[in-house]
Design a protein around this motif. Structure first.
Motif, short mmCIF file in Angstrom:
data_model
loop_
_atom_site.label_atom_id
_atom_site.label_comp_id
_atom_site.label_asym_id
_atom_site.label_seq_id
_atom_site.Cartn_x
_atom_site.Cartn_y
_atom_site.Cartn_z
N SER A 1 -13.73 95.03 30.66
CA SER A 1 -15.17 95.10 30.85
C SER A 1 -15.69 96.53 30.97
O SER A 1 -16.88 96.77 30.76
N ALA A 2 -14.81 97.48 31.33
CA ALA A 2 -15.25 98.87 31.48
C ALA A 2 -14.06 99.81 31.46
O ALA A 2 -12.94 99.44 31.82
N THR A 3 -14.32 101.03 31.02
CA THR A 3 -13.32 102.10 31.12
C THR A 3 -13.98 103.31 31.77
O THR A 3 -15.18 103.54 31.60
N LYS A 4 -13.18 104.05 32.53
CA LYS A 4 -13.67 105.29 33.14
C LYS A 4 -12.64 106.40 32.90
O LYS A 4 -11.46 106.23 33.20
N VAL B 1 -18.07 106.91 31.35
CA VAL B 1 -17.96 105.47 31.54
C VAL B 1 -18.41 104.72 30.28
O VAL B 1 -19.39 105.11 29.63
N THR B 2 -17.70 103.65 29.98
CA THR B 2 -18.09 102.76 28.89
C THR B 2 -18.04 101.32 29.40
O THR B 2 -17.03 100.90 29.97
N ILE C 1 -21.51 98.00 25.29
CA ILE C 1 -22.85 97.69 25.78
C ILE C 1 -23.61 98.96 26.10
O ILE C 1 -24.76 99.14 25.71
N SER C 2 -22.95 99.85 26.83
CA SER C 2 -23.59 101.11 27.23
C SER C 2 -22.51 102.14 27.53
O SER C 2 -21.35 101.79 27.79
N GLU C 3 -22.93 103.42 27.54
CA GLU C 3 -21.98 104.49 27.84
C GLU C 3 -22.73 105.71 28.33
O GLU C 3 -23.87 105.98 27.94
N GLY C 4 -22.05 106.45 29.22
CA GLY C 4 -22.65 107.65 29.78
C GLY C 4 -21.77 108.20 30.89
O GLY C 4 -20.61 107.82 31.03
#
Length: 233
Positions: free
Chosen positions: A74-77, A88-89, A98-101
């Motif tokens: 669900s996410a990577t950091k 973060v993704t 979905i989003s990244e930043g």
């Protein structure tokens, strides 16, 4: 500094090849060190995995959600050794971004990109200051890539001109904001770009004479000027 970079890289390469009994270890001071993996409570489904260097997250961490007793990314950091800023993704269950930043701890900072549900085209582009408040220009896009909304923020509040557009680039609305409130001349148009309504806002409320048009002709005026009510004693 060069030596430190080499040391961290060496640590990550070594950590990636550890055996199962070597994970979730602590160093001599009780800090997490090496590869860590944690499952959801009372489950064999993995919740996150990554590596620590004497208590500090380093390199890539992966986070999962539990979907029918199966881990779904669900996410990577991506952590770095100098500070708490991470890249973060966030991902959907299908693996689509979905989003990244960037984040500083749990605070959004810098530029963030959000993507359309059915494509890799941008949905929203926004910017945050170091305190996590929206700043500068914020854009919302249609599926075809055209700008739908253009707004400006200062310290987390709408400030300055804001525009709304049709998919054919026609301005539909134009407002001016001051410290988060509509304040100043405002106009509303139809899909052909013809003026429908115009008037002034003052601190979030309609003020003065508002004009209403139809087929380019003035058809009505309304006066919203504040008139104090005096009560006779």
């Amino acid at each position: 500094m060069k030596f430190l970079n080499i040391a961290v890289l060496s640590f990550l390469l070594t950590a990636s090849g550890v055996s199962a009994q070597d994970i979730n270890q602590l160093d001599n001071t009780g800090k997490r060190h090496g590869v860590w993996k944690k499952n959801f409570e009372n489950s064999e489904v993995i919740r996150y995995e990554g590596a620590f260097l004497h208590g500090k997250e380093v390199g890539l961490f992966k986070f999962y959600k539990n979907v029918k007793n199966k881990p779904v990314l669900s996410a990577t950091k991506q952590f770095n050794k100098e500070n708490n800023i991470t890249q973060v993704t966030f991902l959907s269950s299908t693996g689509k971004i979905i989003s990244e930043g960037a984040m500083d701890g749990k605070t959004y900072i810098g530029t963030w990109k959000y993507y359309q549900q059915a494509s890799n085209n941008l949905l929203i582009l926004e910017h945050f200051d170091n305190e996590g408040a929206l700043t500068g220009e914020r854009l919302v896009y249609y599926k075809n890539g055209e700008v739908a909304e253009r707004q400006n923020y200062t310290a987390g509040k709408l400030d300055g001109e804001s525009f709304w557009y049709s998919e054919n680039k026609v301005v539909l609305k134009s407002f001016i904001y001051k410290e988060g409130l509509i304040h100043g001349p405002s106009k509303i148009y139809n899909s052909k770009g013809e003026l429908l309504i115009e008037g002034q806002y003052k601190n979030g409320k309609k003020d003065g004479v508002w004009k209403y048009y139809e087929n380019g002709k003035l058809i009505e005026e309304k006066d919203f000027t504040y008139k104090p009510q005096y009560v006779k004693k």
